[in-house]
Scaffold this motif. Structure first.
Motif, PDB file in Angstrom:
ATOM      1  N   UNK A  30       0.686  -1.423  -0.130  1.00 22.25           N
ATOM      2  CA  UNK A  30       0.353  -0.139  -0.025  1.00 22.25           C
ATOM      3  C   UNK A  30       0.854   1.198   0.096  1.00 22.25           C
ATOM      4  N   UNK A  31       2.079   0.987   0.625  1.00 22.31           N
ATOM      5  CA  UNK A  31       2.597   2.369   0.878  1.00 22.31           C
ATOM      6  C   UNK A  31       3.905   2.681  -0.278  1.00 22.31           C
ATOM      7  N   UNK A  32       4.008   1.442  -1.368  1.00 23.00           N
ATOM      8  CA  UNK A  32       4.417   1.416  -2.393  1.00 23.00           C
ATOM      9  C   UNK A  32       3.490   1.841  -3.504  1.00 23.00           C
ATOM     10  N   UNK A  37       1.260   6.482  -6.469  1.00 21.71           N
ATOM     11  CA  UNK A  37       0.210   7.322  -6.520  1.00 21.71           C
ATOM     12  C   UNK A  37       0.807   8.916  -7.331  1.00 21.71           C
ATOM     13  N   UNK A  38       1.738   9.260  -6.409  1.00 20.44           N
ATOM     14  CA  UNK A  38       2.737  10.398  -6.740  1.00 20.44           C
ATOM     15  C   UNK A  38       3.852  10.442  -7.415  1.00 20.44           C
ATOM     16  N   UNK A  39       4.164   9.857  -8.333  1.00 19.78           N
ATOM     17  CA  UNK A  39       4.650   9.575  -9.182  1.00 19.78           C
ATOM     18  C   UNK A  39       4.008   9.988 -10.683  1.00 19.78           C
ATOM     19  N   UNK A  40       2.807   9.475 -10.776  1.00 18.90           N
ATOM     20  CA  UNK A  40       2.006   9.705 -11.483  1.00 18.90           C
ATOM     21  C   UNK A  40       1.041  10.993 -11.527  1.00 18.90           C
ATOM     22  N   UNK A  45       1.692  17.052 -15.270  1.00 24.41           N
ATOM     23  CA  UNK A  45       2.141  18.380 -15.278  1.00 24.41           C
ATOM     24  C   UNK A  45       2.894  18.118 -16.547  1.00 24.41           C
ATOM     25  N   UNK A  46       3.503  17.468 -16.941  1.00 22.93           N
ATOM     26  CA  UNK A  46       3.900  17.319 -17.926  1.00 22.93           C
ATOM     27  C   UNK A  46       3.598  16.885 -19.155  1.00 22.93           C
ATOM     28  N   UNK A  57      -7.425   8.186 -15.522  1.00 26.89           N
ATOM     29  CA  UNK A  57      -8.482   7.637 -14.786  1.00 26.89           C
ATOM     30  C   UNK A  57      -7.263   6.605 -14.767  1.00 26.89           C
ATOM     31  N   UNK A  58      -5.700   6.412 -14.875  1.00 27.63           N
ATOM     32  CA  UNK A  58      -4.844   5.290 -13.977  1.00 27.63           C
ATOM     33  C   UNK A  58      -4.949   5.555 -12.899  1.00 27.63           C
ATOM     34  N   UNK A  59      -4.652   6.973 -12.024  1.00 24.80           N
ATOM     35  CA  UNK A  59      -4.210   7.474 -11.404  1.00 24.80           C
ATOM     36  C   UNK A  59      -5.602   7.064 -10.098  1.00 24.80           C
ATOM     37  N   UNK A  60      -6.784   7.045 -10.473  1.00 28.38           N
ATOM     38  CA  UNK A  60      -8.277   7.048 -10.200  1.00 28.38           C
ATOM     39  C   UNK A  60      -7.818   5.358  -9.662  1.00 28.38           C
ATOM     40  N   UNK A  61      -7.256   4.253 -10.343  1.00 29.21           N
ATOM     41  CA  UNK A  61      -7.062   2.791 -10.442  1.00 29.21           C
ATOM     42  C   UNK A  61      -5.781   2.717  -9.435  1.00 29.21           C
TER      43      UNK A  61
END
Length: 130
Positions: A30-32, A37-40, A45-46, A57-61
């Protein structure tokens, strides 16, 4: 933690301890997931605007996966506290079926077996390129 014994090549541990170790590993996953999630989120922004919807959608998943892992870890932790230390089982075969050697080694040592050192140094863990 619960009782554990290792004789020859057979490791037995209390089911309470097994579920506790499993909950810790789920918490680690879960921590990973939160780091991912932070990286995505940073990549959002780029990216050009036309590709961001797919990333959302990927972030929501990833977020849902993190929540699921947190809930499963809490469930397993609660079960670990409820199970008597008198109930034991062999973990040898189940750990042998794991395809991630560093994970299996970490769990093996947490359950009372002798660590093989697969989690040491910068090269710790398995790399699976796909």
């Amino acid at each position: 933690m619960g009782a554990q014994t290792q004789t020859a090549d057979v490791l037995e541990a209390s089911v309470s301890n097994m579920v506790g170790v499993l909950s810790w590993e789920i918490e680690l996953a879960g921590a990973r997931c939160m780091k991912l999630d932070v990286l995505v989120g940073e990549l959002m922004h780029i990216l050009p605007q036309e590709h961001r919807e797919k990333l959302v959608e990927g972030m929501q998943t990833v977020d849902l996966l993190g929540q699921q892992l947190t809930s499963l870890a809490a469930f397993a932790r609660h079960l670990s506290d409820e199970i008597s230390d008198d109930v034991t089982a062999s973990v040898q075969d189940a750990l042998g079926d794991m395809t991630l050697a560093a994970l299996a080694d970490r769990m093996f040592s947490a359950l009372g077996g002798e660590e093989k050192g697969l989690n040491d140094g910068d090269e710790a863990g398995d790399l699976d390129l796909f």
